[in-house]
Design an enzyme around this catalytic site. Structure first.
Site, mmCIF file in Angstrom:
data_model
loop_
_atom_site.group_PDB
_atom_site.id
_atom_site.type_symbol
_atom_site.label_atom_id
_atom_site.label_comp_id
_atom_site.label_asym_id
_atom_site.label_seq_id
_atom_site.Cartn_x
_atom_site.Cartn_y
_atom_site.Cartn_z
ATOM 1 N N SER A 178 -2.056 33.582 -49.544
ATOM 2 C CA SER A 178 -0.658 33.397 -50.294
ATOM 3 C C SER A 178 -0.238 32.180 -49.980
ATOM 4 O O SER A 178 0.310 32.019 -48.802
ATOM 5 C CB SER A 178 0.349 34.440 -50.273
ATOM 6 O OG SER A 178 1.122 34.407 -51.211
ATOM 7 N N GLU A 179 -0.029 31.240 -50.841
ATOM 8 C CA GLU A 179 0.458 29.832 -50.368
ATOM 9 C C GLU A 179 1.864 29.404 -49.798
ATOM 10 O O GLU A 179 2.155 28.377 -49.213
ATOM 11 C CB GLU A 179 0.226 28.657 -51.712
ATOM 12 C CG GLU A 179 1.211 28.794 -52.661
ATOM 13 C CD GLU A 179 0.583 29.592 -53.725
ATOM 14 O OE1 GLU A 179 -0.404 30.505 -53.618
ATOM 15 O OE2 GLU A 179 0.840 28.975 -54.704
ATOM 16 N N ASN A 180 2.544 30.567 -49.723
ATOM 17 C CA ASN A 180 3.958 30.540 -49.239
ATOM 18 C C ASN A 180 3.793 30.920 -47.613
ATOM 19 O O ASN A 180 4.745 30.742 -46.851
ATOM 20 C CB ASN A 180 5.038 31.421 -49.685
ATOM 21 C CG ASN A 180 4.271 32.988 -49.940
ATOM 22 O OD1 ASN A 180 3.184 33.084 -50.410
ATOM 23 N ND2 ASN A 180 5.107 33.959 -49.697
#
Lengths: 234, 208, 208, 234
Positions: free
Chosen positions: B45-47
């Site tokens: 998850s790129e966060n």
């Protein structure tokens, strides 16, 4: 060297001025500096440029600074959750500089690390590349992106010791370390302040050298999209 | 006949191999996670997370634990958290083996448009430009045509690009196409779809 | 009469204020730590540590805990560890308030040479170039003249540079000089050293 | 996906070839991949270029690969502790590319992060700047430094889980994370392998995505400069 302040307003005292550039941590409403945003609303400072991945939602987070018309320009990657943002943007009241999310994060880190520019292939061949220097390595073009050097960083951590060493919790880390790094001054709000030695030196996510002022307080930590699954057999 | 959303997701899941680190976009790509079976896939998850788990049980939601779509999620045994600069460093650096993403338009040379419709509300590209520029393989999953029946698989994209020449494979309700020299190559047709149907729904050049 | 090594270190310690993060080079600069008194100074070791403590007691040496001179050291309550890229990020980014370093030569425009003597064994610049380019204030501590009595405070450096125009203040056995527009300005003379002695031992231009 | 191998030789199997570029973690003799260096000596692979802050000491660490004449070129910031290194360098048998220490670390991180070039003021006006592109921001010149993209990274961590998530101990972290990042393949040696879930996800220094193969073993962890103080009253 005293870094701990009694309130967000005290922690920001003397640091706010019109037209300044503020870098803010957080992703969506996760890990945002709620208390410091509220204190900036109360201060009435105007014409802010804010570098933040998102712009909060209507009435919460950076949305409060939009409601109060204190923001002149946003540097963000995604602002889809905020109707007031869109209204101000479409009416021309608000400037918007879109940055790809990774470019925004790297620009903040670069500013904090004394790197005024770096090359990336993100955005090559798109509107993002317009007007930017291009350099080729191999057969791939890369565009030059610039470091962000903010006048002030406002960030949120989970726990900090009184020297500013701090740790974040789960995905609330997100943009907070790079935002903190790129601030000439960094003010941090935390859920808990502990004494030096209470955090394992190997576990510290952001050393205190990046953190100039600290304030502790209660956080609403609003959830933007509450998604759940059913318990089996229920 | 053609594939439905779940069949498209199941087909996309076939692209994933043991040991891959993968980023799934919003929409149909999210469903891919339901079809990886016992393959050892780690979702990014790129966060700021590797090892994304399923949604929490009601009452277990944690505001400090969300995915890139801002949804509450859970962690796994293998989970690691990191900041956004590190997260996109691994994306830009090609450490993510594949991204499976939705699209508005794809062109025959692999251009992708999935973030902006001029004249409409612009929400922003988020991490999409970084993902398509950086990951090892970009797989697009989308309907082959829009609601007016017009092809979304085009000679040239008409919308502002997310990335130029970035798409490797296109999975639609009608079949699977690869971006190759000179145009697209048909890999397979969806159940009950003839090659002729796939070709006639495609504006882009299809090579042999 | 002039300052000895410890007096030079003590004088350099006066440059440090409460709350500063500081990097100390090898040699006389290392001694500065003995003279900070009760000032709240945090020492950086550029191999990845803030809050460097004193040498360990015999038997407490830890091979995983060394300073930039590869010496065994200890940690403190405030210590934080990080990797080398982060460490030099904070150096290059100006987060370190001051570096106190030794030198072979300094010029009147603040050029510094402290890493290489052509024709001799070259060991490398290590982190010196990063430090002088990045930190807030560069303070050089060195003998005013070399063993042949020749000035090390020069119009122009003769040795390959570590940094150009990087030095802010020079502390020698003979006194303290600042790099200002047009040359060096005498801040003070060492105990028992006359201004005339300081001037005659200095090749560089001294302004007013 | 099996990442754990039974020996350093097995962990390197199929990865070594003449003329390759290897990035190695460690600072001095602290946090160096001892076991992997030994296995590379045994492999006999030749003409290596090694990016490593230091070059070990005579007979230990990378010094072993110098003794065996397997290194063609070093990319380092400081090599003062190694007499054999100097002998080979002065006789022209060994190439040497000096990098300022922070530039070397950032070049490794950049390579791992898909950044082919970045600007820095480190080295401006010195021999390091010769032949490099210059760009000016404000009144300051900056030189262009390039990312390092290594064929192989060899690094050492304290503990890793079987998916490669790992933690380092104290200053043994140093160049290991950036070296790991810049390797096309990264092989890691550790003191202890644990099961997934045994490391707190908030404490992981380097996620397993960067680590392809892991081997556990004993480390000599030689001390280069043993410095102590006297116990008071002793």
């Amino acid at each position: 060297m005293k870094k701990v302040y009694g309130s967000a307003a005290e922690a920001l005292e003397g640091l706010l001025k019109d037209d300044m550039l503020i870098a803010a941590g957080g992703f969506g409403l996760c890990g945002i500096p709620e208390m410091l945003i509220d204190a900036i609303v109360d201060s009435g400072v105007k014409n802010l440029t804010v570098a933040s991945n998102n712009a909060g939602v209507d009435g919460f987070g950076l949305g409060k600074l939009l409601d109060s018309r204190q923001i002149k320009k946003m540097m963000s990657s995604y602002v889809g959750e905020n109707a007031e943002f869109m209204r101000q943007y479409l009416s021309g009241e608000l400037e918007l500089e879109f940055n790809p999310q990774g470019t925004l994060a790297e620009r903040m880190r670069a500013g904090g690390c004394g790197i005024p520019g770096f090359y990336t292939k993100t955005g090559v061949g798109t509107v993002i590349a317009e007007g930017k220097d291009v350099k080729t390595w191999g057969d791939q073009d890369y565009i030059l992106e610039e470091g962000i050097f903010a006048d002030l960083a406002i960030v949120k951590a989970w726990k900090a010791d009184t020297t500013g060493n701090c740790i974040f919790r789960k995905t609330a880390r997100n943009f907070n370390p790079p935002a903190a790094m790129c601030g000439k001054i960094c003010v941090m709000e935390v859920e808990e302040i502990v004494q030096p030695g209470e955090l394992d030196p190997d576990h510290i996510h952001l050393p205190g050298i990046y953190v100039h002022r600290i304030v502790q307080g209660e956080h609403e930590k609003r959830i933007e999209q509450r998604t759940v699954r059913q318990r089996e057999g229920v | 006949m053609a594939w439905d959303r779940n069949q498209m997701a199941a087909r996309a899941a076939q692209e994933l191999d043991d040991g891959m680190y993968v980023n799934l976009g919003i929409g149909i790509p999210t469903l891919v996670a339901n079809y990886v079976g016992d393959k050892d896939i780690t979702l990014q998850s790129e966060n700021g997370m590797l090892g994304m788990g399923p949604f929490p049980y009601e009452g277990d939601e944690d505001p400090d634990l969300i995915n890139a779509g801002k949804q509450t999620i859970t962690e796994m045994d293998r989970t690691a958290y990191f900041d956004s600069a590190t997260s996109f460093g691994m994306i830009r650096g090609g450490k993510i083996a594949a991204a499976i993403l939705g699209a508005m338009e794809v062109s025959e040379n692999g251009d992708l448009a999935n973030w902006m419709i001029p004249g409409k509300l612009v929400k922003g590209m988020g991490g999409a430009m970084d993902l398509v520029a950086g990951v090892g393989k970009v797989i697009v999953v989308m309907d082959h045509t829009n609601k007016h029946g017009a092809s979304k698989v085009l000679t040239d994209c008409t919308l502002p690009l997310t990335g130029k020449g970035v798409v490797d494979r296109i999975i639609t309700n009608l079949g699977v196409l690869d971006v190759v020299a000179g145009g697209l190559r048909i890999v397979e047709c969806a159940d009950g779809v003839t090659e002729q149907e796939l070709r006639s729904a495609t504006e882009a050049t299809i090579v042999s």
